[in-house]
Design a protein around this motif. Structure first.
Motif, short mmCIF file in Angstrom:
data_model
loop_
_atom_site.label_atom_id
_atom_site.label_comp_id
_atom_site.label_asym_id
_atom_site.label_seq_id
_atom_site.Cartn_x
_atom_site.Cartn_y
_atom_site.Cartn_z
N GLY A 65 3.73 -7.63 -41.76
CA GLY A 65 3.05 -8.89 -42.05
C GLY A 65 3.80 -10.11 -41.57
O GLY A 65 3.25 -11.22 -41.58
N ARG A 66 5.05 -9.94 -41.15
CA ARG A 66 5.85 -11.08 -40.68
C ARG A 66 6.23 -10.94 -39.20
O ARG A 66 6.31 -11.94 -38.48
N PHE A 67 6.49 -9.73 -38.76
CA PHE A 67 6.90 -9.48 -37.38
C PHE A 67 5.78 -8.79 -36.62
O PHE A 67 5.04 -7.98 -37.18
N LEU A 80 9.18 -9.44 -29.61
CA LEU A 80 9.14 -9.32 -31.06
C LEU A 80 8.99 -10.72 -31.63
O LEU A 80 9.93 -11.52 -31.57
N GLN A 81 7.80 -11.02 -32.10
CA GLN A 81 7.54 -12.30 -32.75
C GLN A 81 7.93 -12.18 -34.21
O GLN A 81 7.40 -11.32 -34.93
N MET A 82 8.83 -13.03 -34.64
CA MET A 82 9.35 -12.97 -36.01
C MET A 82 9.01 -14.27 -36.73
O MET A 82 9.48 -15.34 -36.34
N ASN A 83 8.17 -14.17 -37.75
CA ASN A 83 7.75 -15.33 -38.54
C ASN A 83 8.26 -15.20 -39.97
O ASN A 83 8.64 -14.11 -40.40
N SER A 84 8.25 -16.30 -40.67
CA SER A 84 8.68 -16.32 -42.07
C SER A 84 10.03 -15.62 -42.25
O SER A 84 10.21 -14.77 -43.13
N LEU A 85 10.96 -15.98 -41.42
CA LEU A 85 12.26 -15.32 -41.42
C LEU A 85 13.00 -15.55 -42.73
O LEU A 85 12.90 -16.63 -43.34
#
Length: 120
Positions: A65-67, A80-85
């Motif tokens: 759900g984040r990556f 690799l898109q990384m969100n809400s780290l």
């Protein structure tokens, strides 16, 4: 010398985003599954995200759900898109390729790694 070359790591605040990129030679990209691993200090290297048979993607529970893993076939690139780290995402991230990439035993090629640091 690593044949997989990562880029895009860095320092980011918690809640921020980063996109990692991995450049692979064609003979690796087109004939192997691709994925991303990470290794934090004092911990074992773990799968973050990877492609399996039929293009099915697998993610570690901690990043679901984040990556997002994606690839660009025309450029032999994996992202690799990384969100809400989160601070616990801090690690060295490795691009990986092999017949089976969702387990370390199946990985034949590793990148040199790129550091991702998430500050709280």
């Amino acid at each position: 010398q690593a044949q997989l070359v990562e880029s895009g790591g860095g320092l980011v605040q918690a809640g921020g985003s980063l996109r990692l990129a991995c450049a692979a030679p064609g003979f690796i990209f087109h004939y192997n599954a691709m994925g991303w691993y990470r290794q934090a200090p004092g911990k074992q290297r773990e799968l973050v995200a990877g492609y399996g048979g039929g293009g099915i993607t697998s993610y570690a529970d901690s990043v679901k759900g984040r990556f997002t893993i994606s690839k660009e076939n025309a450029k032999n690139m994996v992202y690799l898109q990384m969100n809400s780290l989160k601070p616990e995402d801090t690690a060295v991230y490795y691009c990986a390729a092999g017949v089976v990439v969702v387990a370390t035993a199946g990985v034949k090629y590793w990148g040199q790694g790129t550091q991702v640091t998430v500050s709280s």
